[in-house]
Scaffold this active site. Sequence first.
Site, PDB file in Angstrom:
ATOM      1  N   PHE A 137      67.523 -24.697 -20.705  1.00 46.30           N
ATOM      2  CA  PHE A 137      67.664 -23.246 -20.798  1.00 46.30           C
ATOM      3  C   PHE A 137      66.770 -22.680 -19.688  1.00 46.30           C
ATOM      4  O   PHE A 137      65.627 -23.113 -19.528  1.00 46.30           O
ATOM      5  CB  PHE A 137      67.189 -22.791 -22.178  1.00 46.30           C
ATOM      6  CG  PHE A 137      67.429 -21.342 -22.470  1.00 46.30           C
ATOM      7  CD1 PHE A 137      68.588 -20.914 -23.097  1.00 46.30           C
ATOM      8  CD2 PHE A 137      66.486 -20.380 -22.104  1.00 46.30           C
ATOM      9  CE1 PHE A 137      68.806 -19.575 -23.356  1.00 46.30           C
ATOM     10  CE2 PHE A 137      66.701 -19.038 -22.361  1.00 46.30           C
ATOM     11  CZ  PHE A 137      67.873 -18.634 -22.991  1.00 46.30           C
ATOM     12  N   ASP A 206      61.404 -28.435 -26.539  1.00 46.69           N
ATOM     13  CA  ASP A 206      61.932 -27.118 -26.892  1.00 46.69           C
ATOM     14  C   ASP A 206      62.988 -27.362 -27.965  1.00 46.69           C
ATOM     15  O   ASP A 206      64.037 -27.962 -27.690  1.00 46.69           O
ATOM     16  CB  ASP A 206      62.539 -26.458 -25.647  1.00 46.69           C
ATOM     17  CG  ASP A 206      63.061 -25.057 -25.936  1.00 46.69           C
ATOM     18  OD1 ASP A 206      63.491 -24.819 -27.083  1.00 46.69           O
ATOM     19  OD2 ASP A 206      63.059 -24.217 -25.023  1.00 46.69           O
ATOM     20  N   TYR A 231      64.929 -16.830 -34.202  1.00 46.03           N
ATOM     21  CA  TYR A 231      66.032 -15.876 -34.429  1.00 46.03           C
ATOM     22  C   TYR A 231      67.397 -16.540 -34.385  1.00 46.03           C
ATOM     23  O   TYR A 231      68.398 -15.890 -34.573  1.00 46.03           O
ATOM     24  CB  TYR A 231      65.972 -14.709 -33.432  1.00 46.03           C
ATOM     25  CG  TYR A 231      65.821 -15.108 -31.979  1.00 46.03           C
ATOM     26  CD1 TYR A 231      66.914 -15.550 -31.252  1.00 46.03           C
ATOM     27  CD2 TYR A 231      64.580 -15.048 -31.349  1.00 46.03           C
ATOM     28  CE1 TYR A 231      66.772 -15.922 -29.926  1.00 46.03           C
ATOM     29  CE2 TYR A 231      64.426 -15.425 -30.027  1.00 46.03           C
ATOM     30  CZ  TYR A 231      65.526 -15.861 -29.321  1.00 46.03           C
ATOM     31  OH  TYR A 231      65.376 -16.242 -28.018  1.00 46.03           O
ATOM     32  N   LYS A 232      67.430 -17.860 -34.115  1.00 45.09           N
ATOM     33  CA  LYS A 232      68.709 -18.581 -34.093  1.00 45.09           C
ATOM     34  C   LYS A 232      68.964 -19.152 -35.494  1.00 45.09           C
ATOM     35  O   LYS A 232      69.241 -18.392 -36.412  1.00 45.09           O
ATOM     36  CB  LYS A 232      68.679 -19.623 -32.978  1.00 45.09           C
ATOM     37  CG  LYS A 232      68.627 -18.950 -31.595  1.00 45.09           C
ATOM     38  CD  LYS A 232      68.419 -19.908 -30.438  1.00 45.09           C
ATOM     39  CE  LYS A 232      68.356 -19.132 -29.116  1.00 45.09           C
ATOM     40  NZ  LYS A 232      67.829 -19.927 -28.006  1.00 45.09           N
ATOM     41  N   ARG A 392      81.337 -21.252 -26.781  1.00 42.87           N
ATOM     42  CA  ARG A 392      80.355 -21.872 -27.693  1.00 42.87           C
ATOM     43  C   ARG A 392      80.583 -21.387 -29.122  1.00 42.87           C
ATOM     44  O   ARG A 392      80.755 -20.192 -29.366  1.00 42.87           O
ATOM     45  CB  ARG A 392      78.921 -21.485 -27.298  1.00 42.87           C
ATOM     46  CG  ARG A 392      78.463 -21.988 -25.944  1.00 42.87           C
ATOM     47  CD  ARG A 392      76.940 -21.881 -25.817  1.00 42.87           C
ATOM     48  NE  ARG A 392      76.394 -20.629 -26.380  1.00 42.87           N
ATOM     49  CZ  ARG A 392      75.112 -20.408 -26.605  1.00 42.87           C
ATOM     50  NH1 ARG A 392      74.227 -21.357 -26.353  1.00 42.87           N
ATOM     51  NH2 ARG A 392      74.697 -19.250 -27.084  1.00 42.87           N
TER      52      ARG A 392
HETATM   53  C1  LIG Z   1      67.129 -19.299 -26.927  1.00 44.37           C
HETATM   54  C2  LIG Z   1      66.287 -20.210 -26.130  1.00 44.37           C
HETATM   55  C3  LIG Z   1      65.103 -19.757 -25.541  1.00 44.37           C
HETATM   56  C4  LIG Z   1      64.742 -18.308 -25.641  1.00 44.37           C
HETATM   57  O1  LIG Z   1      63.491 -17.986 -25.186  1.00 44.37           O
HETATM   58  P1  LIG Z   1      62.918 -16.523 -25.500  1.00 44.37           P
HETATM   59  O2  LIG Z   1      61.604 -16.506 -24.894  1.00 44.37           O
HETATM   60  O3  LIG Z   1      62.939 -16.370 -26.987  1.00 44.37           O
HETATM   61  O4  LIG Z   1      63.856 -15.532 -24.920  1.00 44.37           O
HETATM   62  C5  LIG Z   1      64.306 -20.675 -24.872  1.00 44.37           C
HETATM   63  N1  LIG Z   1      64.679 -21.973 -24.768  1.00 44.37           N
HETATM   64  C6  LIG Z   1      65.837 -22.429 -25.316  1.00 44.37           C
HETATM   65  C7  LIG Z   1      66.217 -23.870 -25.193  1.00 44.37           C
HETATM   66  C8  LIG Z   1      66.670 -21.555 -25.981  1.00 44.37           C
HETATM   67  O5  LIG Z   1      67.810 -21.985 -26.509  1.00 44.37           O
END
Ligand SMILES: *Cc1c(COP(=O)(O)O)cnc(C)c1O
Length: 419
Positions: A137, A206, A231-232, A392
């Site tokens: 990400f 992560d 939040y996921k 997705r």
């Molecule tokens: C959703 C997600 C993020 C989001 O990071 P934020 O700082 O909350 O915006 C980071 N890493 C991964 C792998 C994600 O899926």
Amino acid sequence: MSEAYAPSDSDAHATADELDARDELAHRRKDFVLDGTVYLDGNSLGALPRSVPARLAEVVEREWGELRIRSWSESGWWSAPERIGDRIAPLVGAGAGQTVVGDSTSVNVFKAVVAALRIARGEDGGRDEVLVDAATFPTDGYIAESAARMTGATVRAVPAAEMADAAGPATAVALVNHVDYRTGELNDLPAATAAVHRAGGRIVWDVCHSAGALPVELDASGADFAVGCTYKYLNGGPGSPAFLYVRRELQPRFETPLPGWTSHADPFGMTPGYVPGDGASRGRVGTPDILSMLALEEALKVWDGVDIAAVRAKSLALTDFFLRRVQAYVPDGRLRPLTPLEHRRRGSQVSLLCTGDEGGGGAGPAPDAEVVMTALQARGVVGDFRRPGVLRFGFTPLYTSFADAERAAAALGEAVRTA
Ligand SMILES: *Cc1c(COP(=O)(O)O)cnc(C)c1O
């Protein structure tokens, strides 16, 4: 529900109903605010747990409105980051006292990568390389790059599957996504952790797309650090604070690059010199965002009594069923699964790549993912798309049913035909 989704395969409907009838998690669905749409975007923003609005109203009206400053102690606001961290801990295979909630995932990636670099170099000053999951990400990659620049280290992008072989004598830290956000591929956390450790490096996971979706087993695998969002799959609400896991043995050596006053050993001593507190609280920075945090705390109650192994079993059954039904409804050669079919390599989402006439069956040009997703949403099915051409669909076992999967596949077949 409109007639547009009328059964075109009554056997499949019967199968879906039967699977739902046997589903031991089915009763959790009533704990969420849902409507007639099939919501398959819980891997981006989880649905609202039903008890959150009343709890938030209480926090605002009673704790803030009436108790005001007293709530920092009387309502447990001050200790919320550690308390809520301990509530998340069992969902990611962590014992108590190693997980703290606060800030965004991006900020926690920074804390973890810099702290891991400091530890690795404390053991061996020659280590100057940060390995970053090549398909990460983006935020993780951006932050790692900056952390490396600030510390005189370098970044090397490596495919997650090759992380074990890439780690060597120069490796300080490896930063890996447990599940690839785009493809839904699950990476081997225990194996990569062991390999990076054998090479003498530290590893930061992560777990944004695995926390609440499948067993993570941080303690058992010996992971050094982990970061994840809430939040996921954890349904904490838009922008709810992230979490940081710091393995217990490393806590005395965990030097945060953001030593805010709330992580101080004596925060109210207001002394000029920084002295870190003990344990996971070293991961704190500034004043916790109480409204978001307490919404998350309430949202986490839907996990009471839920066995994460049951969540995993249902997730695999749901994604298997959806993949089979997509194959039945979508013309050959139009969509190709990017998500591995092998269970041990699959997260809790299905990603489908829009393709053209691959099957040679005269299926025509590749459908445009954005157009397909818009057509799908018009049919009451919500997923999302990522460029280039990836649809997705997130499967959240606490509230997604097999009937949802059947309806989504049927609507997808129509959307692809009309797109
Ligand atoms: C959703 C997600 C993020 C989001 O990071 P934020 O700082 O909350 O915006 C980071 N890493 C991964 C792998 C994600 O899926």
